[in-house]
Design a protein around this motif. Structure first.
Motif: not given
Lengths: 358, 358
Positions: A34-35, A69-73, A91-99
């Motif tokens: 999931a990206e 992609s985000s339209n799916k999930h 997953g493919h994302s960015a670590s700082y989103y989880w702070k």
């Protein structure tokens, strides 16, 4: 009849033996990824596609990556949770989103006034970066790997020139995350607005400035049509995306497919830095040619110094709340100090020489 | 009896079918690789070892790389010929070593006043670089791939400070290749001396200056003990080593092993840039701490400008002799111009900001 049936049984037994060896060697593993990005999002989305293709080619089809992609999930910022829960393998994302969820994830994307892409990869792979990242993600049943770098992000589009700290007071700017907190400390009002509404918000003066990524991705949103001042970067000098893997999914893979997966991630991440350099250079050439209104600006020294001070104060606050955060901050600060001293006599000196000579 | 023999024959036939499929899937390919470097040469030699390990792990042992260092094959500068002739399947060396043999090979390592590592990888992979490189190597039955980057090489160790062009007249310096030709045009006498004799030559004033690589590799040779002036780089801003493959050896590999081999080379090359950054930063910290005599110097503008002019004149001469060389030079010049304009507003602006702020 009898002969045939004996024969068949024997043949089947032998066939089964070979087939099972064969099956083991040829077992196919499909990993669902999931990206955060929407479908066909440039550069970021190319990275997952390139990664999937490479993993498939190297494994001769034994490893298949199915990308949603985000339209799916429908959960662009739910990647951490979905992979942790095993709803997705990757997953493919960015670590700082989880702070907000795990404060120590902040440090594995890019920090204001931090390392450049090459310096940061050196911290990840030759310094303590990878070890510290697994220390943060391990308790969540996750493995995390670098997922592609944007290079230095631009400081953003401003409709008015910033000549002093005074000009920042009350300025409404789209700038998310930790950099937004730094900006807030020097008087800016950071706001977050969905990407699709940014252009209109800037045009109608709902916001005064907007930070996005760099020329290649900014150009598509059209800011150059309504803002003249394009500021150089300070807040995300090397934004590294992230591959996440559920540990159970990882552990199910045979060793060779683990090696293939790991290498496909690593090379796709590096490749994104290279693709970003190429795409940004092309887009910047287009902006220069078609939008002569656009001027490159640096913030005045007084502004940079105030932001640098604010950044250090914020880091101290974060460090005070978590020993692990304090350890990561110290590792990054020490590494940066040593690596930048060398960058200054090599890459920076060379680029400055070239700028003088030409 | 009859039943058994019918049965055996049938079983054997079935077994043979499975065995041959199995054998095909499990065929092992051993590739012999000759490298220019001696055994245990740091960084460069680590790159071939990492590459071999990765190829072996990803292929589950189906691909094996046997590395011969120069002590084994005794022909450090014979790699091109040996791989071309099929004496070795692969080589690890540097493209510009072959310019006496094939003038157009000059352009795939690093050019004076040329691209930085990230810019050059972008030219290779997103621009025309890879295509042009195969155009040069193809007629020699060879494939060539990037083989690892040193980053910006330092301008060399000088026993006397260079304050003007006058100070370069008749100066005896170890600086090989095209950069040596550029230096010769501004008055230097370039000499080539085997690495093992460089320290003594500099100490005894047989030479006045020496260019080697960067802090990590220079430190081992001890120049910091006898030369005070360490100059910033201009002549090899992104020295890229090279993997060579004999096309017949390549064509024998199944598609998945080709993909594994190509990816292992690509990631090992990137990794060398990262390892170089780390090792150079550590070595530079050591030099600063233990050798306070060492001062970083930039050549004066007048010297850089004269060298820049000399470089452009030499490139014109090379271009006049070969259409293919002219095409490569134009591709590099155009790409550099576009990509550097972006580097200047991103990486360079950021590094300069940081240097002011701290």
């Amino acid at each position: 009849m009898k002969i045939r049936s004996v024969l068949s049984a024997a043949v089947l037994a032998v066939a089964a033996t070979f087939a099972s060896t064969q099956a083991l060697a040829q077992d196919t593993y499909t990993l669902r990824l999931a990206e955060t990005w929407g479908p066909n999002f440039p550069i970021f989305g190319d990275t997952t596609k390139r990664f999937a293709k490479l993993a498939e080619e190297m494994s001769d089809g034994r490893l298949r990556i199915r990308i949603d992609s985000s339209n799916k999930h429908k959960a662009p910022f739910g990647i951490f949770d979905m992979v942790k829960a095993g709803q997705y393998d990757m997953g493919h994302s960015a670590s700082y989103y989880w702070k907000g969820k795990v404060p120590e994830t902040l440090f594995f994307t890019s920090m204001p006034f931090g390392m450049t892409a090459v310096e940061q990869y050196a911290w990840f792979y030759e310094g303590d970066g990878m070890k510290l990242m697994q220390e943060v993600y391990g308790p969540h049943n996750l493995l995390s790997f670098p997922g592609g770098n944007t290079g230095v992000q631009m400081g953003g589009w401003f409709r008015k020139e910033i000549k002093s700290l005074d000009d920042l007071q009350g300025l409404k700017m789209r700038i998310p995350g930790f950099a937004g907190e730094v900006f807030a400390k020097v008087g800016v009002s950071p706001t977050n607005i969905p990407p699709g509404e940014l252009y209109t918000a800037l045009e109608r003066n709902t916001i005064d400035a907007v930070e996005w990524v760099g020329p290649a991705l900014d150009l598509r949103l059209g800011f150059q049509q309504i803002a003249d001042y394009y500021y150089t970067g300070w807040h995300e000098p090397a934004t590294e995306l992230q591959f996440l893997i559920n540990k159970d999914s990882w552990n199910k893979l045979p060793k060779d497919l683990q090696a293939i997966l790991k290498t496909a991630m690593r090379v796709s991440a590096y490749d994104m830095l290279i693709q970003s350099q190429d795409a940004n250079a092309k887009a910047w050439a287009t902006i220069k040619e078609k939008y002569p209104n656009v001027q490159i600006k640096h913030f005045p020294d007084s502004v940079f110094k105030a932001m640098y001070k604010a950044n250090n104060e914020l880091l101290k606050e974060v460090a005070a709340k978590s020993d692990l955060a304090a350890k990561i901050i110290k590792s990054q600060e020490d590494y940066l100090k040593q690596t930048r001293a060398y960058t200054n006599i090599s890459e920076r000196a060379y680029l400055n020489t070239m700028a003088e000579v030409e």
